[in-house]
Scaffold this motif. Sequence first.
Motif, mmCIF file in Angstrom:
data_model
loop_
_atom_site.group_PDB
_atom_site.id
_atom_site.type_symbol
_atom_site.label_atom_id
_atom_site.label_comp_id
_atom_site.label_asym_id
_atom_site.label_seq_id
_atom_site.Cartn_x
_atom_site.Cartn_y
_atom_site.Cartn_z
ATOM 1 N N THR A 4 0.829 -1.206 0.000
ATOM 2 C CA THR A 4 0.000 0.000 0.000
ATOM 3 C C THR A 4 0.862 1.254 0.000
ATOM 4 O O THR A 4 0.588 2.220 -0.730
ATOM 5 C CB THR A 4 -0.934 0.005 1.220
ATOM 6 O OG1 THR A 4 -1.746 -1.170 1.195
ATOM 7 C CG2 THR A 4 -1.826 1.235 1.218
ATOM 8 N N TRP A 8 1.041 4.266 -2.931
ATOM 9 C CA TRP A 8 0.833 5.701 -2.727
ATOM 10 C C TRP A 8 2.105 6.507 -2.965
ATOM 11 O O TRP A 8 2.027 7.684 -3.333
ATOM 12 C CB TRP A 8 0.242 5.971 -1.358
ATOM 13 C CG TRP A 8 -1.167 5.454 -1.264
ATOM 14 C CD1 TRP A 8 -1.643 4.463 -0.457
ATOM 15 C CD2 TRP A 8 -2.280 5.877 -2.076
ATOM 16 N NE1 TRP A 8 -2.979 4.254 -0.696
ATOM 17 C CE2 TRP A 8 -3.394 5.110 -1.678
ATOM 18 C CE3 TRP A 8 -2.430 6.828 -3.079
ATOM 19 C CZ2 TRP A 8 -4.652 5.267 -2.262
ATOM 20 C CZ3 TRP A 8 -3.690 6.983 -3.660
ATOM 21 C CH2 TRP A 8 -4.767 6.209 -3.255
ATOM 22 N N ASP A 9 3.261 5.900 -2.789
ATOM 23 C CA ASP A 9 4.499 6.561 -3.222
ATOM 24 C C ASP A 9 4.478 6.772 -4.734
ATOM 25 O O ASP A 9 4.870 7.831 -5.241
ATOM 26 C CB ASP A 9 5.715 5.713 -2.843
ATOM 27 C CG ASP A 9 6.248 6.033 -1.456
ATOM 28 O OD1 ASP A 9 5.675 6.898 -0.773
ATOM 29 O OD2 ASP A 9 7.261 5.416 -1.064
ATOM 30 N N TYR A 11 1.824 6.980 -6.647
ATOM 31 C CA TYR A 11 0.822 8.018 -6.913
ATOM 32 C C TYR A 11 1.393 9.412 -6.640
ATOM 33 O O TYR A 11 1.146 10.356 -7.399
ATOM 34 C CB TYR A 11 -0.393 7.759 -6.033
ATOM 35 C CG TYR A 11 -1.453 8.824 -6.073
ATOM 36 C CD1 TYR A 11 -2.393 8.859 -7.092
ATOM 37 C CD2 TYR A 11 -1.531 9.802 -5.071
ATOM 38 C CE1 TYR A 11 -3.379 9.831 -7.130
ATOM 39 C CE2 TYR A 11 -2.509 10.783 -5.100
ATOM 40 C CZ TYR A 11 -3.423 10.790 -6.131
ATOM 41 O OH TYR A 11 -4.392 11.759 -6.165
ATOM 42 N N SER A 12 2.181 9.527 -5.575
ATOM 43 C CA SER A 12 2.746 10.821 -5.206
ATOM 44 C C SER A 12 3.585 11.414 -6.320
ATOM 45 O O SER A 12 3.554 12.627 -6.564
ATOM 46 C CB SER A 12 3.592 10.672 -3.938
ATOM 47 O OG SER A 12 4.227 11.875 -3.599
ATOM 48 N N GLY A 57 -4.803 10.667 5.745
ATOM 49 C CA GLY A 57 -4.379 10.655 4.347
ATOM 50 C C GLY A 57 -4.038 12.063 3.915
ATOM 51 O O GLY A 57 -4.585 12.587 2.942
ATOM 52 N N GLY A 59 -1.512 13.391 2.511
ATOM 53 C CA GLY A 59 -0.783 13.631 1.284
ATOM 54 C C GLY A 59 0.375 14.590 1.492
ATOM 55 O O GLY A 59 1.173 14.430 2.411
ATOM 56 N N ASP A 78 -0.161 9.945 6.960
ATOM 57 C CA ASP A 78 -0.182 9.347 5.632
ATOM 58 C C ASP A 78 0.721 8.116 5.633
ATOM 59 O O ASP A 78 1.727 8.077 6.358
ATOM 60 C CB ASP A 78 0.285 10.344 4.567
ATOM 61 C CG ASP A 78 -0.262 9.997 3.185
ATOM 62 O OD1 ASP A 78 -1.234 10.643 2.766
ATOM 63 O OD2 ASP A 78 0.267 9.070 2.549
ATOM 64 N N SER A 80 2.357 7.046 2.975
ATOM 65 C CA SER A 80 3.376 7.188 1.933
ATOM 66 C C SER A 80 4.563 8.020 2.409
ATOM 67 O O SER A 80 4.416 9.216 2.684
ATOM 68 C CB SER A 80 2.772 7.851 0.697
ATOM 69 O OG SER A 80 3.779 8.331 -0.174
ATOM 70 N N GLN A 83 5.005 11.100 0.041
ATOM 71 C CA GLN A 83 4.060 12.180 0.288
ATOM 72 C C GLN A 83 4.502 13.015 1.474
ATOM 73 O O GLN A 83 4.472 14.254 1.446
ATOM 74 C CB GLN A 83 2.663 11.589 0.564
ATOM 75 C CG GLN A 83 2.043 10.847 -0.613
ATOM 76 C CD GLN A 83 1.151 11.738 -1.453
ATOM 77 O OE1 GLN A 83 1.568 12.809 -1.895
ATOM 78 N NE2 GLN A 83 -0.061 11.300 -1.692
ATOM 79 N N ILE A 166 -3.428 2.410 -10.044
ATOM 80 C CA ILE A 166 -2.407 3.446 -10.097
ATOM 81 C C ILE A 166 -1.405 3.048 -11.172
ATOM 82 O O ILE A 166 -0.707 2.038 -11.028
ATOM 83 C CB ILE A 166 -1.715 3.601 -8.735
ATOM 84 C CG1 ILE A 166 -2.748 4.026 -7.680
ATOM 85 C CG2 ILE A 166 -0.582 4.628 -8.817
ATOM 86 C CD1 ILE A 166 -2.188 4.081 -6.272
ATOM 87 N N ARG A 179 -10.906 0.811 -2.691
ATOM 88 C CA ARG A 179 -11.641 1.983 -2.236
ATOM 89 C C ARG A 179 -13.083 1.565 -1.963
ATOM 90 O O ARG A 179 -13.531 0.515 -2.429
ATOM 91 C CB ARG A 179 -11.586 3.117 -3.266
ATOM 92 C CG ARG A 179 -12.395 2.851 -4.522
ATOM 93 C CD ARG A 179 -12.405 4.033 -5.474
ATOM 94 N NE ARG A 179 -13.436 3.876 -6.486
ATOM 95 C CZ ARG A 179 -13.263 3.271 -7.664
ATOM 96 N NH1 ARG A 179 -12.072 2.778 -7.992
ATOM 97 N NH2 ARG A 179 -14.262 3.162 -8.517
#
Length: 222
Positions: A4, A8-9, A11-12, A57, A59, A78, A80, A83, A166, A179
């Motif tokens: 996870t 998100w890394d 996505y960042s 979250g 970010g 967060d 990540s 982020q 992603i 989600r």
Amino acid sequence: MTETAIAWDTYSRQRPERRPVNGRGESTWFNWTQYEDHGPGASLLEALPGSRVLDLGCGKGGNAAHLAALGHRAVGVDISPKQLTAARDRWGQTAGLELHQADALEFLREDREGFAAVYSVYGAVWFTDPARLLPAIRERLHPGGRLVFSQRPPIEGCYGCQASYIPRGADEDPLVVKRWDYEPDAWEHLLAEHGYMDVHASVLAAPSGTRRVGTLVVTARA
């Protein structure tokens, strides 16, 4: 690092940085929607200055930094590392701002001080099983405290746990995160089932003159 966190890394790296100033010339501001200079502000939290407020979250930290600038004790969480590195690079010297790298549920389980308000802007409330997260948030909200979150409205007929993709490189499969999507009335029912009061969920229309999707905004009280 968990899968996870890796997702998100990734996505960042695809997300642009927040502008230096918004359309009103402000260096910090609160934005609930995916559109610039649109929608309600921090007043939706109904938190008094000096109160402790949690961003699940967070970010790159822009909303939490704005709350700190308003005089709140703003806590951003967060999963990540990337982020949070971006958040610390830009906002790390902001008085009243705390940033933590953690899973949302784990952070809530370990916190003992509680919060006047908890919020999520396209964040952990969208990407965590509500059967686990909603009770955990309620346990940490002070009596009368507010939960407020925003996310993309569901696609018609696609409700409950869904897959978000992603993208990565051209020769790599996309990363997948879960989600949870519900219509406004379903969110209202779900929050009431978990003991929340004064629940209201609705879709805020996109800026006028566009045909883009609006933003689901949900408010509730412990």
